[in-house]
Write a protein that holds these residues in place. Structure first.
Motif, mmCIF file in Angstrom:
data_model
loop_
_atom_site.group_PDB
_atom_site.id
_atom_site.type_symbol
_atom_site.label_atom_id
_atom_site.label_comp_id
_atom_site.label_asym_id
_atom_site.label_seq_id
_atom_site.Cartn_x
_atom_site.Cartn_y
_atom_site.Cartn_z
ATOM 1 N N THR A 4 22.436 21.547 69.629
ATOM 2 C CA THR A 4 23.827 21.122 69.782
ATOM 3 C C THR A 4 23.860 19.809 70.533
ATOM 4 O OG1 THR A 4 24.618 23.411 69.834
ATOM 5 C CG2 THR A 4 26.088 21.730 70.728
ATOM 6 N N THR A 430 36.401 24.136 75.144
ATOM 7 C CA THR A 430 35.233 24.793 74.555
ATOM 8 C C THR A 430 34.345 25.304 75.685
ATOM 9 O OG1 THR A 430 35.265 23.340 72.625
ATOM 10 C CG2 THR A 430 33.186 24.463 73.093
ATOM 11 N N LEU A 432 30.453 27.003 76.261
ATOM 12 C CA LEU A 432 29.153 27.479 75.802
ATOM 13 C C LEU A 432 28.520 28.313 76.905
ATOM 14 C CD1 LEU A 432 27.594 24.217 74.252
ATOM 15 C CD2 LEU A 432 29.067 25.900 73.135
ATOM 16 N N GLY A 435 24.259 27.971 75.571
ATOM 17 C CA GLY A 435 24.283 27.245 74.307
ATOM 18 C C GLY A 435 25.072 27.894 73.199
ATOM 19 N N PRO A 437 28.572 29.333 71.640
ATOM 20 C CA PRO A 437 30.014 29.230 71.860
ATOM 21 C C PRO A 437 30.637 30.582 72.216
ATOM 22 C CG PRO A 437 29.377 28.113 69.827
ATOM 23 C CD PRO A 437 28.182 28.899 70.283
ATOM 24 N N GLU A 440 36.086 28.508 71.562
ATOM 25 C CA GLU A 440 35.986 27.370 70.654
ATOM 26 C C GLU A 440 37.306 27.181 69.928
ATOM 27 O OE1 GLU A 440 32.304 25.692 68.037
ATOM 28 O OE2 GLU A 440 32.891 27.770 67.675
#
Length: 462
Positions: A4, A430, A432, A435, A437, A440
Motif C-alpha cells: 500500500t 481511513t 489501517l 496495513g 483497512p 474506509e
C-alpha cells in the motif's frame, strides 16, 4: 503480499511533520520518501492530499465489559474496539481484574476469554490488583515476564478494589524489583465514604453531589500519599484520570524532584465540568465518573500540564453505562449511579479540536494520544509512530472536515453521548490496522478477531 502506498499527505508524529509518502508492506511501514523521489509501485494507492497521515491512536485506559455496581459496561470488546477504530484509535490497553481471593492469572484468563477473537483492533491488558498478598506479589513477577507489565491499585472503593497503604507499599516494592509500573486511582476512598453517607443522610441525593463529596483535596491528598509511597518503595508511579489542579501540582512537584512519576488525564476533564453534573431531571447522571468532573477553572491547569509535560497521556477511561436502565439505578441515591462515561470514539477528534483552538500543537496531539502512551506501556515503536519497522496502524485524517458529535451517529454501544451537539473540526477518513483497512470511505470494513493480543515491554521512560 499486499503493498500500500499512501501519498500526498502530511505525516505528523510526536517529533516531526513531513510531506512524505508512506510505503506499507506485510503489515508494517517499510519506507518513507519525498514524493517524486521514488519509483514505488503498490497494489493499493491511497491519496492523502490535503490530509494528515497519523499513527493510530493508543488508548491506554479502557474498561470493556467491566462489572461495576451490579451491572456491566455497555461496550463489549467487539463493539468497543469497533467504535475505537471509527475514532482513529488502533490499540487499546484494557484492565483485567483480579477477584478478591482469586489469582492474577485467573483474572487475566477471564479477560482473554472476553477479548480474544472479538477485537477489531489490537489490544493489551493491565492488571487490577484487588487482593495484594504473598502469592499475588510473586505472580506479578511472572506477569511482567510474560508481557503484562502494569498494575493498577485503588485508594478508593473500600470493599471492592481498595488497598490500604501497606498493601500498596508491598506492590510498589515488588514493582521496583521486576520492572512493572504501578498505576494508581488516587482518591481517599475512606474519607469519601464518610462524606457520601453524610450527604445521603441530609437528603443530598442528586448526581451533582457525586462531585461534591469527591473533593479536590481528597484527590490531592491521595496523589501526594501515592507519590510518597512510591518514593519509599523506589517504584515508578502513573496516576490515572487526574482531574484537579491540586493533583497536578503534586505530580509536578514530584517530577521536579526527579521522581519517576507520570500523570494521565481524560477528555471529560478537559471539556466537561460540574455544570454537566448539575444538569436537571437526572441528566447529570450521564456524567458521573470517578475521579469526578470539576469546576471549569481546573481545565486550564490540565491543558497547561499537558503542554509542559507535567501530564504525559490522554486516555479515555472509557467505561460506558446506558442512561436507560443503568445510570437510572442511582435515581434517589447518587452513590448507586454506575461510575463511568463513554469516549473511546471521541478522543482523537476532541484533541484535534484543541489543536484547532491553539491549546496544543499538532505534534503534542500525537504525543499525548499515540506516542507517549505507547512508550509508557512498552509498545513503542511498534505502536505510536509512523516510521520504518512500525506496525502500519495509520489514520488518514481530514483536518478541515466538520462534524457534530452525537449519539445518533456514534458507534459506541451506549444510548447517549457525553459530548452531544459539540461541533468539532477534523474527522477520520481511513484507518489501517497493521496495513489492513478497518475504516474506509466512511464505512467500517473490519471484522471481529482482526485485532491481536500484544504482550508488552516495560515502561520506556525509566
Amino acid at each position: 503480499m499486499t503493498r500500500t502506498l499512501i501519498t500526498g499527505g502530511l505525516v505528523v508524529t510526536a517529533s516531526d511533520e513531513l510531506h512524505v509518502d508512506v510505503l506499507v508492506e506485510g503489515g508494517r511501514v517499510v519506507a518513507l520518501a519525498t514524493p517524486g523521489s521514488h519509483g514505488w509501485t503498490a497494489d493499493r494507492v491511497l491519496d492523502a492530499t490535503g490530509k494528515y497521515v497519523l499513527p493510530g491512536g493508543v488508548d491506554a485506559h479502557t474498561h470493556m465489559e467491566m462489572p461495576f455496581g451490579g451491572t456491566y459496561a455497555a461496550d463489549t470488546f467487539e463493539t468497543g474496539t469497533r467504535a475505537a477504530a471509527w475514532g482513529g484509535t488502533t490499540t487499546i490497553v484494557d484492565f483485567a481484574i483480579q477477584s478478591i481471593g482469586g489469582s492474577l492469572q485467573e483474572g487475566l484468563d477471564a479477560w482473554h476469554g472476553k477479548a480474544d477473537g472479538r477485537c477489531a483492533i489490537d489490544y493489551a491488558f493491565h492488571m487490577i490488583l484487588s487482593d495484594v498478598n504473598r502469592s499475588t506479589l510473586k505472580e506479578m513477577d511472572r506477569l511482567v515476564a510474560e508481557g503484562v507489565t502494569s498494575f493498577k491499585l485503588f485508594m478508593a472503593y473500600p470493599g471492592v478494589f481498595y488497598s490500604d497503604d501497606g498493601r500498596i507499599l508491598r506492590a510498589m516494592q515488588q514493582a521496583s524489583g521486576n520492572g512493572g509500573l504501578i498505576m494508581m486511582h488516587a482518591e481517599n476512598g475512606i474519607a469519601i465514604d464518610v462524606l457520601v453517607e453524610q450527604a445521603l443522610a441530609e437528603g443530598r441525593t442528586d448526581p451533582r453531589h457525586h462531585g461534591d463529596v469527591r473533593k479536590v483535596a481528597l484527590e490531592a491528598e491521595a496523589t501526594h500519599r501515592a507519590v510518597q509511597l512510591a518514593r519509599v518503595a523506589g517504584s515508578p508511579l502513573y496516576v490515572v484520570h487526574v482531574s484537579a489542579d491540586e493533583a497536578v501540582a503534586e505530580i509536578a512537584s514530584a517530577r521536579h524532584k526527579g521522581l519517576p512519576v507520570f500523570g494521565e488525564t481524560c477528555p471529560q476533564y478537559l471539556f466537561l465540568s460540574t455544570d454537566n453534573l448539575a444538569e436537571p431531571d437526572f441528566e447529570g447522571a450521564k456524567y458521573v465518573c470517578s475521579t469526578p468532573l470539576r469546576p471549569r477553572e481546573h481545565q486550564e491547569v490540565l491543558w497547561r500540564g499537558l503542554r509542559n509535560d507535567e501530564l504525559q497521556v490522554v486516555s479515555t477511561d472509557h467505561c460506558p453505562f446506558c442512561f436507560s436502565g443503568q445510570k437510572e439505578m442511582g435515581r434517589g441515591d447518587f452513590s448507586k449511579i454506575p461510575n463511568g462515561m463513554p469516549g473511546v470514539e471521541n478522543r482523537m477528534d476532541l484533541l484535534h479540536q484543541a489543536v484547532v483552538e491553539g491549546r496544543i500543537s499538532r505534534r503534542r496531539w500525537i504525543d499525548i494520544a499515540c506516542a507517549s502512551p505507547a512508550r509508557m506501556f512498552g509498545l513503542y515503536p511498534k505502536k505510536g509512530t509512523v516510521a520504518p519497522g512500525a506496525d502500519a496502524d495509520i489514520v488518514i485524517y481530514d483536518p478541515a472536515a466538520e462534524q457534530t458529535i452525537s449519539a445518533a451517529t456514534h458507534h459506541m454501544n451506549v444510548d447517549y453521548s457525553a459530548y452531544e451537539g459539540k461541533r468539532v473540526t477534523g474527522r477520520v477518513e481511513t484507518v489501517l490496522s497493521r496495513g489492513v483497512p478497518v475504516i474506509e470511505g466512511g464505512e467500517y470494513v473490519g471484522h471481529p478477531g482482526h485485532g491481536t493480543y500484544l504482550p508488552r515491554g516495560t515502561c520506556q521512560y525509566l
